[in-house]
Design a protein around this motif. Structure first.
Motif, mmCIF file in Angstrom:
data_model
loop_
_atom_site.group_PDB
_atom_site.id
_atom_site.type_symbol
_atom_site.label_atom_id
_atom_site.label_comp_id
_atom_site.label_asym_id
_atom_site.label_seq_id
_atom_site.Cartn_x
_atom_site.Cartn_y
_atom_site.Cartn_z
ATOM 1 N N GLY A 88 40.801 60.030 -12.910
ATOM 2 C CA GLY A 88 42.053 59.603 -12.293
ATOM 3 C C GLY A 88 42.860 60.811 -11.854
ATOM 4 N N THR A 89 43.914 60.543 -11.115
ATOM 5 C CA THR A 89 44.789 61.604 -10.625
ATOM 6 C C THR A 89 46.235 61.220 -10.903
ATOM 7 N N LEU A 90 47.073 62.230 -11.054
ATOM 8 C CA LEU A 90 48.509 61.992 -11.242
ATOM 9 C C LEU A 90 49.216 62.396 -9.958
ATOM 10 N N PRO A 91 49.599 61.422 -9.133
ATOM 11 C CA PRO A 91 50.158 61.758 -7.812
ATOM 12 C C PRO A 91 51.589 62.266 -7.876
ATOM 13 N N ASP A 92 51.982 62.906 -6.795
ATOM 14 C CA ASP A 92 53.369 63.309 -6.589
ATOM 15 C C ASP A 92 54.110 62.086 -6.056
ATOM 16 N N GLN A 93 54.964 61.493 -6.893
ATOM 17 C CA GLN A 93 55.646 60.261 -6.518
ATOM 18 C C GLN A 93 56.479 60.437 -5.245
ATOM 19 N N SER A 94 57.209 61.526 -5.166
ATOM 20 C CA SER A 94 58.062 61.756 -3.994
ATOM 21 C C SER A 94 57.240 61.848 -2.718
ATOM 22 N N ALA A 95 56.096 62.535 -2.795
ATOM 23 C CA ALA A 95 55.235 62.656 -1.620
ATOM 24 C C ALA A 95 54.662 61.298 -1.223
ATOM 25 N N CYS A 96 54.301 60.499 -2.209
ATOM 26 C CA CYS A 96 53.764 59.170 -1.922
ATOM 27 C C CYS A 96 54.801 58.269 -1.258
ATOM 28 N N GLN A 98 56.857 59.105 0.937
ATOM 29 C CA GLN A 98 57.010 59.493 2.336
ATOM 30 C C GLN A 98 55.721 59.375 3.142
ATOM 31 N N ASP A 99 54.596 59.165 2.458
ATOM 32 C CA ASP A 99 53.291 59.178 3.132
ATOM 33 C C ASP A 99 52.483 57.960 2.694
ATOM 34 N N VAL A 100 52.403 56.982 3.576
ATOM 35 C CA VAL A 100 51.710 55.737 3.232
ATOM 36 C C VAL A 100 50.244 55.987 2.909
ATOM 37 N N GLU A 101 49.578 56.819 3.716
ATOM 38 C CA GLU A 101 48.156 57.079 3.490
ATOM 39 C C GLU A 101 47.926 57.744 2.135
ATOM 40 N N LEU A 102 48.791 58.668 1.768
ATOM 41 C CA LEU A 102 48.670 59.324 0.465
ATOM 42 C C LEU A 102 48.871 58.307 -0.657
ATOM 43 N N ALA A 103 49.876 57.463 -0.525
ATOM 44 C CA ALA A 103 50.141 56.458 -1.556
ATOM 45 C C ALA A 103 48.942 55.537 -1.740
ATOM 46 N N MET A 104 48.336 55.100 -0.637
ATOM 47 C CA MET A 104 47.193 54.204 -0.725
ATOM 48 C C MET A 104 45.970 54.916 -1.282
ATOM 49 N N ALA A 105 45.799 56.192 -0.931
ATOM 50 C CA ALA A 105 44.676 56.964 -1.468
ATOM 51 C C ALA A 105 44.809 57.144 -2.975
ATOM 52 N N GLU A 106 46.025 57.421 -3.442
ATOM 53 C CA GLU A 106 46.238 57.594 -4.876
ATOM 54 C C GLU A 106 46.050 56.267 -5.614
ATOM 55 N N PHE A 107 46.493 55.176 -5.001
ATOM 56 C CA PHE A 107 46.276 53.867 -5.624
ATOM 57 C C PHE A 107 44.787 53.579 -5.725
ATOM 58 N N ALA A 108 44.047 53.913 -4.681
ATOM 59 C CA ALA A 108 42.600 53.701 -4.700
ATOM 60 C C ALA A 108 41.931 54.544 -5.777
ATOM 61 N N ASN A 109 42.332 55.811 -5.885
ATOM 62 C CA ASN A 109 41.728 56.693 -6.891
ATOM 63 C C ASN A 109 41.934 56.175 -8.302
ATOM 64 N N ASN A 110 43.099 55.594 -8.541
ATOM 65 C CA ASN A 110 43.458 55.186 -9.901
ATOM 66 C C ASN A 110 43.232 53.710 -10.198
ATOM 67 N N ALA A 111 43.005 52.904 -9.172
ATOM 68 C CA ALA A 111 42.854 51.463 -9.400
ATOM 69 C C ALA A 111 41.635 50.880 -8.705
#
Length: 246
Positions: A88-96, A98-111
């Motif tokens: 799993g990864t611990l994303p940068d909440q603030s960056a997520c 502002q960036d939809v693609e990053l948020a979805m990528a982090e959700f995919a990595n962790n879920a």
């Protein structure tokens, strides 16, 4: 002697668990994306008593690779007694935010990828009518907090999925344990401003996980006091909760 599949085998918590199992002469099929570190992990486990420790290089973010990985695992171990999913990864909440693609990528990595892997291994264990699926989720999934709700929502999805999967597989003699660590002293938490008394050492966390798997616990908070902390956080009324900086 256990036959153990670990995905995310070079993570600090997974490695600490593997060292405990190695002393019993267990056999391992270890999956991670970093070849050098994985080879070192395998050598260390063999030195500690593991009968077999086979490395398999795979990027867990690509679920298309899972069927071949599991096929290789079964050709090596023939069956899987324990599968520990620990990546799993611990994303940068603030960056997520502002960036939809990053948020979805982090959700995919962790879920999403974890759910895909769980489904595949669950079907194998249901067919063999035995085994334990152990999944590292997080206390962050117990309630959506503003400081990490992308990560927390992913872990909530995993925890909820595991609850349904546990009920389904019970009838097949397969157990699912959801592991919810709090703060652990790992590379993932380095640099975070965390209260020292809340940060657990990986070895202590691993001992609790290995014991919980042996006892077939359904949901395991590690350390134990996190069950009380999260009980209080879940009990906070919404008008108060949304005003807190959690």
């Amino acid at each position: 002697m256990k036959k153990i599949l670990i995905v995310g085998a070079t993570s600090t918590i997974a490695n600490a668990c593997a060292r405990l199992w190695a002393s019993d002469g267990s056999e391992f099929f270890l999956v991670a994306r970093g070849e050098q570190k994985l080879q070192q992990t395998c050598a260390d486990l063999r030195a500690r008593g593991a009968r077999v420790a086979v490395p398999y290089i795979m990027d867990a973010s690509d679920s298309a690779l899972y069927p071949d990985m599991l096929k290789q695992c079964l050709e090596t171990l023939h069956t899987v007694d324990i599968c520990l999913i620990a990546y799993g990864t611990l994303p940068d909440q603030s960056a997520c935010e502002q960036d939809v693609e990053l948020a979805m990528a982090e959700f995919a990595n962790n879920a999403s990828t974890v759910i895909a892997l769980l489904t595949l291994v669950a079907n194998q264990m249901a067919a063999q009518r035995s085994g334990t699926l152990a999944v590292i989720s997080s206390v962050a999934g117990d309630r959506g907090r503003p400081s990490n709700y992308v990560y927390g929502s992913a872990k909530a999805a995993v925890s909820s999925f595991c609850e349904g999967l546990r009920a389904r597989l019970f009838k097949s003699g397969v157990h699912v344990i959801t592991i919810k660590p709090g703060f652990v002293d790992t590379p993932m938490t380095q640099g975070l401003a965390l209260p020292a008394f809340l940060v657990a050492q990986p070895e202590a966390v691993a001992r609790r996980i290995v014991a919980g798997i042996e006892r077939k616990v359904a949901v395991l908070y590690v350390p134990r006091f996190w069950s009380w902390i999260m009980f209080l956080i879940r009990a906070l009324p919404q008008p108060l909760f949304k005003r807190l900086n959690l």
